[in-house]
Structures are given as C-alpha cells and as structure tokens.
Design a protein around this motif. Structure first.
Motif, PDB file in Angstrom:
ATOM      1  N   PRO A  70      12.068 -42.235  -2.000  1.00  0.00           N
ATOM      2  CA  PRO A  70      13.296 -41.440  -2.077  1.00  0.00           C
ATOM      3  C   PRO A  70      13.164 -40.328  -3.119  1.00  0.00           C
ATOM      4  CG  PRO A  70      13.807 -43.778  -2.014  1.00  0.00           C
ATOM      5  CD  PRO A  70      12.325 -43.675  -2.187  1.00  0.00           C
ATOM      6  N   SER A  71      13.486 -39.102  -2.716  1.00  0.00           N
ATOM      7  CA  SER A  71      13.258 -37.929  -3.580  1.00  0.00           C
ATOM      8  C   SER A  71      14.521 -37.403  -4.233  1.00  0.00           C
ATOM      9  CB  SER A  71      12.635 -36.807  -2.747  1.00  0.00           C
ATOM     10  OG  SER A  71      13.508 -36.420  -1.692  1.00  0.00           O
ATOM     11  N   GLY A  72      15.680 -37.908  -3.834  1.00  0.00           N
ATOM     12  CA  GLY A  72      16.931 -37.391  -4.381  1.00  0.00           C
ATOM     13  C   GLY A  72      17.452 -36.176  -3.639  1.00  0.00           C
ATOM     14  N   THR A  73      16.814 -35.812  -2.520  1.00  0.00           N
ATOM     15  CA  THR A  73      17.259 -34.655  -1.753  1.00  0.00           C
ATOM     16  C   THR A  73      18.262 -35.020  -0.662  1.00  0.00           C
ATOM     17  OG1 THR A  73      15.326 -34.869  -0.295  1.00  0.00           O
ATOM     18  CG2 THR A  73      15.124 -33.386  -2.169  1.00  0.00           C
ATOM     19  N   TYR A  74      18.606 -36.286  -0.549  1.00  0.00           N
ATOM     20  CA  TYR A  74      19.567 -36.736   0.455  1.00  0.00           C
ATOM     21  C   TYR A  74      20.941 -36.142   0.161  1.00  0.00           C
ATOM     22  CZ  TYR A  74      22.479 -39.957   3.207  1.00  0.00           C
ATOM     23  OH  TYR A  74      23.375 -40.500   4.089  1.00  0.00           O
ATOM     24  N   GLN A  75      21.628 -35.650   1.203  1.00  0.00           N
ATOM     25  CA  GLN A  75      22.953 -35.059   1.053  1.00  0.00           C
ATOM     26  C   GLN A  75      23.999 -36.004   1.639  1.00  0.00           C
ATOM     27  OE1 GLN A  75      22.916 -30.510   1.355  1.00  0.00           O
ATOM     28  NE2 GLN A  75      21.400 -31.103   2.899  1.00  0.00           N
ATOM     29  N   ASP A  76      24.656 -36.728   0.764  1.00  0.00           N
ATOM     30  CA  ASP A  76      25.634 -37.707   1.199  1.00  0.00           C
ATOM     31  C   ASP A  76      26.797 -37.019   1.912  1.00  0.00           C
ATOM     32  OD1 ASP A  76      26.906 -40.112   1.528  1.00  0.00           O
ATOM     33  OD2 ASP A  76      27.759 -40.155  -0.500  1.00  0.00           O
ATOM     34  N   GLY A  77      27.184 -37.580   3.054  1.00  0.00           N
ATOM     35  CA  GLY A  77      28.301 -37.029   3.799  1.00  0.00           C
ATOM     36  C   GLY A  77      27.931 -35.939   4.776  1.00  0.00           C
ATOM     37  N   GLN A  78      26.635 -35.604   4.903  1.00  0.00           N
ATOM     38  CA  GLN A  78      26.193 -34.580   5.834  1.00  0.00           C
ATOM     39  C   GLN A  78      25.595 -35.220   7.089  1.00  0.00           C
ATOM     40  OE1 GLN A  78      26.609 -31.159   5.389  1.00  0.00           O
ATOM     41  NE2 GLN A  78      27.867 -31.921   3.699  1.00  0.00           N
ATOM     42  N   LEU A  79      25.764 -34.570   8.234  1.00  0.00           N
ATOM     43  CA  LEU A  79      25.149 -35.050   9.460  1.00  0.00           C
ATOM     44  C   LEU A  79      23.651 -34.793   9.458  1.00  0.00           C
ATOM     45  CD1 LEU A  79      27.705 -33.850  12.183  1.00  0.00           C
ATOM     46  CD2 LEU A  79      27.617 -36.050  10.998  1.00  0.00           C
ATOM     47  N   SER A  80      23.232 -33.698   8.864  1.00  0.00           N
ATOM     48  CA  SER A  80      21.834 -33.270   8.898  1.00  0.00           C
ATOM     49  C   SER A  80      21.132 -33.631   7.598  1.00  0.00           C
ATOM     50  CB  SER A  80      21.772 -31.756   9.131  1.00  0.00           C
ATOM     51  OG  SER A  80      20.450 -31.295   9.123  1.00  0.00           O
ATOM     52  N   ASN A  81      20.029 -34.397   7.707  1.00  0.00           N
ATOM     53  CA  ASN A  81      19.239 -34.780   6.538  1.00  0.00           C
ATOM     54  C   ASN A  81      17.783 -34.958   6.938  1.00  0.00           C
ATOM     55  OD1 ASN A  81      20.338 -35.350   3.755  1.00  0.00           O
ATOM     56  ND2 ASN A  81      21.953 -36.306   4.980  1.00  0.00           N
ATOM     57  N   LEU A  82      16.876 -34.625   6.023  1.00  0.00           N
ATOM     58  CA  LEU A  82      15.463 -34.967   6.175  1.00  0.00           C
ATOM     59  C   LEU A  82      15.076 -36.121   5.266  1.00  0.00           C
ATOM     60  CD1 LEU A  82      13.306 -31.718   6.557  1.00  0.00           C
ATOM     61  CD2 LEU A  82      13.698 -33.535   8.218  1.00  0.00           C
ATOM     62  N   SER A  83      15.867 -36.363   4.247  1.00  0.00           N
ATOM     63  CA  SER A  83      15.606 -37.469   3.327  1.00  0.00           C
ATOM     64  C   SER A  83      16.196 -38.762   3.881  1.00  0.00           C
ATOM     65  CB  SER A  83      16.221 -37.175   1.960  1.00  0.00           C
ATOM     66  OG  SER A  83      16.136 -38.303   1.118  1.00  0.00           O
ATOM     67  N   PHE A  84      15.421 -39.862   3.756  1.00  0.00           N
ATOM     68  CA  PHE A  84      15.903 -41.168   4.195  1.00  0.00           C
ATOM     69  C   PHE A  84      16.845 -41.801   3.178  1.00  0.00           C
ATOM     70  CE2 PHE A  84      11.602 -40.779   6.074  1.00  0.00           C
ATOM     71  CZ  PHE A  84      11.947 -40.849   7.410  1.00  0.00           C
ATOM     72  N   ASN A  85      16.649 -41.474   1.898  1.00  0.00           N
ATOM     73  CA  ASN A  85      17.409 -42.065   0.796  1.00  0.00           C
ATOM     74  C   ASN A  85      17.252 -43.581   0.740  1.00  0.00           C
ATOM     75  OD1 ASN A  85      19.055 -41.525  -1.496  1.00  0.00           O
ATOM     76  ND2 ASN A  85      20.812 -42.385  -0.437  1.00  0.00           N
ATOM     77  N   ARG A  86      16.087 -44.055   1.129  1.00  0.00           N
ATOM     78  CA  ARG A  86      15.776 -45.477   1.036  1.00  0.00           C
ATOM     79  C   ARG A  86      14.256 -45.641   1.009  1.00  0.00           C
ATOM     80  NH1 ARG A  86      17.232 -44.903   6.647  1.00  0.00           N
ATOM     81  NH2 ARG A  86      15.574 -45.604   8.073  1.00  0.00           N
ATOM     82  N   TRP A  87      13.818 -46.734   0.436  1.00  0.00           N
ATOM     83  CA  TRP A  87      12.401 -47.067   0.474  1.00  0.00           C
ATOM     84  C   TRP A  87      12.065 -47.604   1.867  1.00  0.00           C
ATOM     85  CZ3 TRP A  87       9.026 -46.190  -3.545  1.00  0.00           C
ATOM     86  CH2 TRP A  87       9.597 -45.837  -4.763  1.00  0.00           C
ATOM     87  N   ILE A  88      10.932 -47.143   2.393  1.00  0.00           N
ATOM     88  CA  ILE A  88      10.467 -47.606   3.700  1.00  0.00           C
ATOM     89  C   ILE A  88       8.967 -47.855   3.602  1.00  0.00           C
ATOM     90  CG2 ILE A  88      10.352 -47.163   6.173  1.00  0.00           C
ATOM     91  CD1 ILE A  88      12.467 -45.005   5.803  1.00  0.00           C
TER      92      ILE A  88
END
Length: 340
Positions: free
Chosen positions: A170-188
């Motif tokens: 997770p890089s911190g680039t996740y945009q909470d509340g947005q439909l469009s994201n490239l970040s998973f915001n989770r470890w995988i």
C-alpha cells in the motif's frame, strides 16, 4: 536469435502479472493482482544473470449487467462500465546467486494511468459524499501501489520452470470515496509456479502458470476481499525466427468470500474465463534484442464481475551486458586425454 528473444521477453513478462490491477469485481473495487492473459509464452523461462526491463500497456473495456449490483469504494452501484488505460514499468534483476541450482531474481512494478468507472444508478453511498443519482463517473490520472516480486528459475533441456511470490505494498495513493482508483489500499500476496516447454528446432512454446492470491483488508472501508486461484495456458508457434503467433486461455476464481462490515453485498465471489490470441515480434536494436507482443482476450464466462475485452502491448529488453554461458575450453596443442 529465436531463443534469446524468447528468453528476454519471458524474463520480465511474468513479473507484471502480479502487478497489473485488473478491472474485476468481487474483490473490493474490482481490484485484483491477477490479469488474465498477462502471463503467456515463455512464462517459465528465466534468462541469464543481468538487468532487464519491460513496459506493459494495459487496456480494458467491460460492462456489468444492469440487473447486477456491485460495490466500489463502499458504494453499491448498478449498470457499471469500466475502462482502464494503464502503464506498468517493471525493471528486473536476475542475480548470479543460485538456490538449489536455480537463479534468484527480484523485480518491482510501478503502475500509473487513467481508470474510468461510470455507473447508471447509485443504490447506496455511505462514503461517496454525494447524493443519489444517475450517470456517476470518475476518471483521473493516478499512480498505483508498487509490487515487489522475487522468484527462482531452473532449466533442463527444453524444459524451464520457476516459482515466485509477489507482494502489493500500500502506497497511500488510495482515494477514499472515489469510484476510480489504481491503489488497492491493502496488502496482497500472490504465490505462483510457471513452466515452459520450448523447442527452438520446431519453434513450439507451451507455457502454463498457476497461482494463489491472498488478499488483506482495506482499513479505510473495512472490506476484506476473498482469496482466489488463477491459471494461464499459452501455446505459441514461431513462423520465423522473429515472428510468433499463439492462442491463450486464462481463468480466475475466488475461493473464499468477501467479508467485513464494509462488504454490503455479502460473500460476492467472482470468477472469469478469458480466451484469445497473441502475436509477437523480436528485433535487434544496436545489438540488443527487443521482444514485443500484442495480446487480445475476451472474457467469455463471468460471474459477479463485468464482461469485457483485454488488450496488452508489451515491450521487453535487457539492460546492458547479459552474461552468457561459458564456451567450452579450447584444446591445448600436444595435450593427451588420460583415462582412469
């Protein structure tokens, strides 16, 4: 030349399979490490020690049935359309270190691009911060999470195989509340094994790979995505030493349910099967072999995810000098062979 080109392409192509966010649903926000079709010809081949680079341009266009609900960014939506134009840059280092006779390698993939998600109807929106309505759309140029990968590869005649693991950070680039994201915001995590049988005399490549994807939790949305299995099979034939054509099939299936307080739709397991073909061309620039490949796959059997078309354009080449196998020693004049 045919062997060199195939090896260089395969050396880096396998890395991006654990890095490209596929436009899938079932796991949260349609984000999965596995991309149908990315792992193809030469999937099990590891080249000689050295540095390599691959660039993959990924295109996806798909649509979820208007009668099916899905969840993105904490919101429940219907009549969803997904488009993604994303680039993945992957440098790879094949080290001279050997583990059980196989070469150890490392890679990192950096994604960036513009995903576009639209919905015809908004059913529930606890996190979007907008009213109910129709024709919602998010589209923005974004950076995704880096993916670190390590693998070990072996060779035995025409048979090549490797095992490896990839980790999404997770890089911190996740945009909470947005439909469009490239970040998973989770470890995988993704564990995989791949193998290739390649006969340079007849130009036939049969490659396959299987893997297990382990998903962590998105703390921002309290959504725990389920784990999944996936596989690829590719058969490729060399028409000339530069030109190859082939067919490919990929399958992805979620084996555990989504969970957590944020999973509004319950277990929501997803699966897909995609089939298609590829064409590759290898050429030399200033003494450096460059491998290119175009793949087109169509999702033909889906559940709890959109059905669409995948396009991939890949370019791979070595960076600098690549170590080659040592030639046999020259005979010494006057030397005699002594038998015991």
């Amino acid at each position: 030349m045919r062997r060199i080109g195939t090896a260089v392409f395969a050396a880096t192509a396998w890395v991006a399979v654990g890095a490209v966010p596929d436009a899938v649903f079932a796991t949260e926000s349609g984000a999965s490490l596995f991309v149908p079709g990315l792992r193809g010809p030469g999937a099990g081949i590891v080249p000689p020690p050295g540095f390599y680079f691959e660039n993959d341009f990924y295109s996806y266009s798909g649509r979820l049935s208007a009668s099916t609900q899905t969840q993105i960014g904490g919101s429940v939506l219907t009549n969803v359309k997904v488009q993604a134009r994303v680039n993945f840059a992957t440098p790879t280092w094949v080290t001279p270190v050997e583990i059980l006779g196989g070469n150890l390698a490392f890679a990192v993939t950096l994604p960036f691009g513009q995903p576009r998600v639209s919905a015809g109807a908004l059913i529930a929106a606890p996190r979007l911060g907008r009213g109910f309505g129709v024709k919602l759309r998010d589209s923005e140029f974004l950076f995704g999470d880096p993916v670190m990968t390590s693998f070990v590869g072996w060779h035995a005649g025409n048979f090549h195989w490797q095992v490896g693991a990839a980790v999404n950070i997770p890089s911190g680039t996740y945009q909470d509340g947005q439909l469009s994201n490239l970040s998973f915001n989770r470890w995988i995590g993704d564990l995989y094994a791949a193998a290739t049988w390649f006969d340079p005399k007849i130009g036939l490549d049969i490659s396959g790979a299987v893997g297990f994807e382990i998903n962590g939790k998105n703390d921002d949305t309290d959504y725990k995505s389920g784990n999944a299995v996936h596989g690829d099979l590719a058969v490729t034939y060399s028409l000339t030493k530069e030109l190859t054509v082939g067919a490919q099939v990929s399958h992805y299936q979620q084996v555990t349910a989504d969970s957590g307080a944020g999973a509004s739709l319950g277990p929501y397991k997803g699966r897909t099967t995609a089939i298609g073909g590829s064409i590759g061309y290898t050429f030399v620039v200033a003494g450096t072999p460059v491998s290119t490949r175009l793949k087109i796959l169509r999702e033909v059997s889906v559940e709890n995810r959109p059905q669409g078309t995948i396009g991939l354009v890949s370019v791979a080449f070595p960076l600098g000098h690549v170590a080659q196998a040592a030639p046999p020693p020259e005979p010494v004049p006057g030397a005699r062979v002594v038998k015991y």
